[in-house]
Scaffold this motif. Structure first.
Motif, mmCIF file in Angstrom:
data_model
loop_
_atom_site.group_PDB
_atom_site.id
_atom_site.type_symbol
_atom_site.label_atom_id
_atom_site.label_comp_id
_atom_site.label_asym_id
_atom_site.label_seq_id
_atom_site.Cartn_x
_atom_site.Cartn_y
_atom_site.Cartn_z
ATOM 1 N N THR A 76 0.855 -1.178 0.000
ATOM 2 C CA THR A 76 0.000 0.000 0.000
ATOM 3 C C THR A 76 0.893 1.231 0.000
ATOM 4 O O THR A 76 1.770 1.366 0.859
ATOM 5 C CB THR A 76 -0.903 0.023 1.254
ATOM 6 N N GLY A 77 0.681 2.119 -0.957
ATOM 7 C CA GLY A 77 1.439 3.363 -1.030
ATOM 8 C C GLY A 77 0.531 4.541 -0.727
ATOM 9 O O GLY A 77 -0.643 4.537 -1.091
ATOM 10 N N ARG A 78 1.058 5.531 -0.022
ATOM 11 C CA ARG A 78 0.298 6.731 0.324
ATOM 12 C C ARG A 78 1.164 7.968 0.140
ATOM 13 O O ARG A 78 2.380 7.907 0.291
ATOM 14 C CB ARG A 78 -0.144 6.692 1.787
ATOM 15 N N VAL A 79 0.521 9.088 -0.146
ATOM 16 C CA VAL A 79 1.186 10.387 -0.127
ATOM 17 C C VAL A 79 1.015 10.926 1.287
ATOM 18 O O VAL A 79 -0.091 11.226 1.720
ATOM 19 C CB VAL A 79 0.573 11.354 -1.162
ATOM 20 N N GLU A 80 2.111 11.011 2.036
ATOM 21 C CA GLU A 80 2.060 11.470 3.425
ATOM 22 C C GLU A 80 2.061 12.987 3.528
ATOM 23 O O GLU A 80 1.459 13.551 4.436
ATOM 24 C CB GLU A 80 3.247 10.906 4.217
ATOM 25 N N GLU A 81 2.768 13.633 2.593
ATOM 26 C CA GLU A 81 2.901 15.089 2.690
ATOM 27 C C GLU A 81 3.257 15.660 1.326
ATOM 28 O O GLU A 81 3.991 15.042 0.563
ATOM 29 C CB GLU A 81 4.009 15.416 3.696
ATOM 30 N N LEU A 82 2.720 16.842 1.025
ATOM 31 C CA LEU A 82 3.124 17.591 -0.164
ATOM 32 C C LEU A 82 4.250 18.526 0.247
ATOM 33 O O LEU A 82 4.223 19.109 1.327
ATOM 34 C CB LEU A 82 1.955 18.398 -0.719
ATOM 35 N N THR A 83 5.259 18.670 -0.620
ATOM 36 C CA THR A 83 6.401 19.518 -0.299
ATOM 37 C C THR A 83 6.960 20.084 -1.591
ATOM 38 O O THR A 83 6.340 19.971 -2.647
ATOM 39 C CB THR A 83 7.466 18.718 0.493
ATOM 40 N N ARG A 84 8.123 20.682 -1.533
ATOM 41 C CA ARG A 84 8.805 21.206 -2.715
ATOM 42 C C ARG A 84 10.274 20.809 -2.649
ATOM 43 O O ARG A 84 10.855 20.724 -1.574
ATOM 44 C CB ARG A 84 8.678 22.722 -2.792
ATOM 45 N N VAL A 85 10.862 20.574 -3.808
ATOM 46 C CA VAL A 85 12.297 20.364 -3.938
ATOM 47 C C VAL A 85 12.776 21.466 -4.864
ATOM 48 O O VAL A 85 12.518 21.425 -6.066
ATOM 49 C CB VAL A 85 12.628 18.965 -4.502
ATOM 50 N N GLY A 86 13.386 22.493 -4.282
ATOM 51 C CA GLY A 86 13.717 23.684 -5.062
ATOM 52 C C GLY A 86 12.432 24.335 -5.530
ATOM 53 O O GLY A 86 11.532 24.607 -4.735
ATOM 54 N N ASP A 87 12.302 24.542 -6.834
ATOM 55 C CA ASP A 87 11.093 25.137 -7.408
ATOM 56 C C ASP A 87 10.067 24.094 -7.841
ATOM 57 O O ASP A 87 9.034 24.438 -8.399
ATOM 58 C CB ASP A 87 11.461 25.991 -8.629
ATOM 59 N N HIS A 88 10.336 22.812 -7.600
ATOM 60 C CA HIS A 88 9.482 21.734 -8.107
ATOM 61 C C HIS A 88 8.565 21.183 -7.015
ATOM 62 O O HIS A 88 9.015 20.932 -5.895
ATOM 63 C CB HIS A 88 10.337 20.592 -8.657
ATOM 64 N N PRO A 89 7.276 20.968 -7.338
ATOM 65 C CA PRO A 89 6.403 20.303 -6.374
ATOM 66 C C PRO A 89 6.847 18.854 -6.197
ATOM 67 O O PRO A 89 7.334 18.221 -7.136
ATOM 68 C CB PRO A 89 5.017 20.388 -7.016
ATOM 69 N N ILE A 144 6.444 15.089 -3.308
ATOM 70 C CA ILE A 144 5.693 14.415 -2.252
ATOM 71 C C ILE A 144 6.653 13.675 -1.330
ATOM 72 O O ILE A 144 7.779 13.365 -1.704
ATOM 73 C CB ILE A 144 4.669 13.404 -2.811
ATOM 74 N N ILE A 145 6.178 13.385 -0.131
ATOM 75 C CA ILE A 145 6.851 12.460 0.778
ATOM 76 C C ILE A 145 5.947 11.231 0.828
ATOM 77 O O ILE A 145 4.835 11.299 1.354
ATOM 78 C CB ILE A 145 7.049 13.077 2.168
ATOM 79 N N PRO A 146 6.398 10.108 0.222
ATOM 80 C CA PRO A 146 5.558 8.914 0.154
ATOM 81 C C PRO A 146 5.834 7.955 1.304
ATOM 82 O O PRO A 146 6.851 8.055 2.000
ATOM 83 C CB PRO A 146 5.995 8.274 -1.164
ATOM 84 N N SER A 147 4.918 7.000 1.507
ATOM 85 C CA SER A 147 5.176 5.861 2.384
ATOM 86 C C SER A 147 4.659 4.614 1.679
ATOM 87 O O SER A 147 3.701 4.677 0.912
ATOM 88 C CB SER A 147 4.502 6.027 3.746
ATOM 89 N N ILE A 148 5.325 3.495 1.917
ATOM 90 C CA ILE A 148 4.931 2.210 1.344
ATOM 91 C C ILE A 148 4.965 1.191 2.468
ATOM 92 O O ILE A 148 5.926 1.139 3.234
ATOM 93 C CB ILE A 148 5.886 1.777 0.210
ATOM 94 N N GLU A 149 3.896 0.403 2.592
ATOM 95 C CA GLU A 149 3.899 -0.644 3.606
ATOM 96 C C GLU A 149 3.503 -1.969 2.981
ATOM 97 O O GLU A 149 2.821 -2.020 1.964
ATOM 98 C CB GLU A 149 2.980 -0.299 4.771
ATOM 99 N N GLY A 150 3.983 -3.037 3.579
ATOM 100 C CA GLY A 150 3.731 -4.382 3.105
ATOM 101 C C GLY A 150 4.896 -5.259 3.523
ATOM 102 O O GLY A 150 5.752 -4.842 4.300
ATOM 103 N N TRP A 151 4.942 -6.480 3.029
ATOM 104 C CA TRP A 151 6.082 -7.341 3.339
ATOM 105 C C TRP A 151 6.416 -8.165 2.107
ATOM 106 O O TRP A 151 5.588 -8.389 1.244
ATOM 107 C CB TRP A 151 5.826 -8.225 4.552
#
Length: 57
Positions: free
Chosen positions: A10-23, A25-32
């Motif tokens: 399962t993947g989720r977008v945890e937070e929206l952010t910027r890298v320099g001038d570019h939009p 995301i900070i993602p998370s992935i869970e599973g095994w």
């Protein structure tokens, strides 16, 4: 997502952010999964035109 062997991740977008001038995301992935192998990727910044990555748009 379920793979053809039944593993689920399962993947989720945890937070929206910027890298320099570019939009970005900070993602998370869970599973095994089981480890079946290991891979090391090495890039040569003098020979590989994509050593810094690339953008798919």
């Amino acid at each position: 997502h379920e793979s053809y062997i039944g593993s689920q991740f399962t993947g989720r977008v945890e937070e929206l952010t910027r890298v320099g001038d570019h939009p970005a995301i900070i993602p998370s992935i869970e599973g095994w999964a089981r480890i079946y192998g290991e891979n090391t990727i090495t890039v040569d910044p003098h020979d590989d035109p994509y050593w810094r990555g690339f953008l798919v748009s």
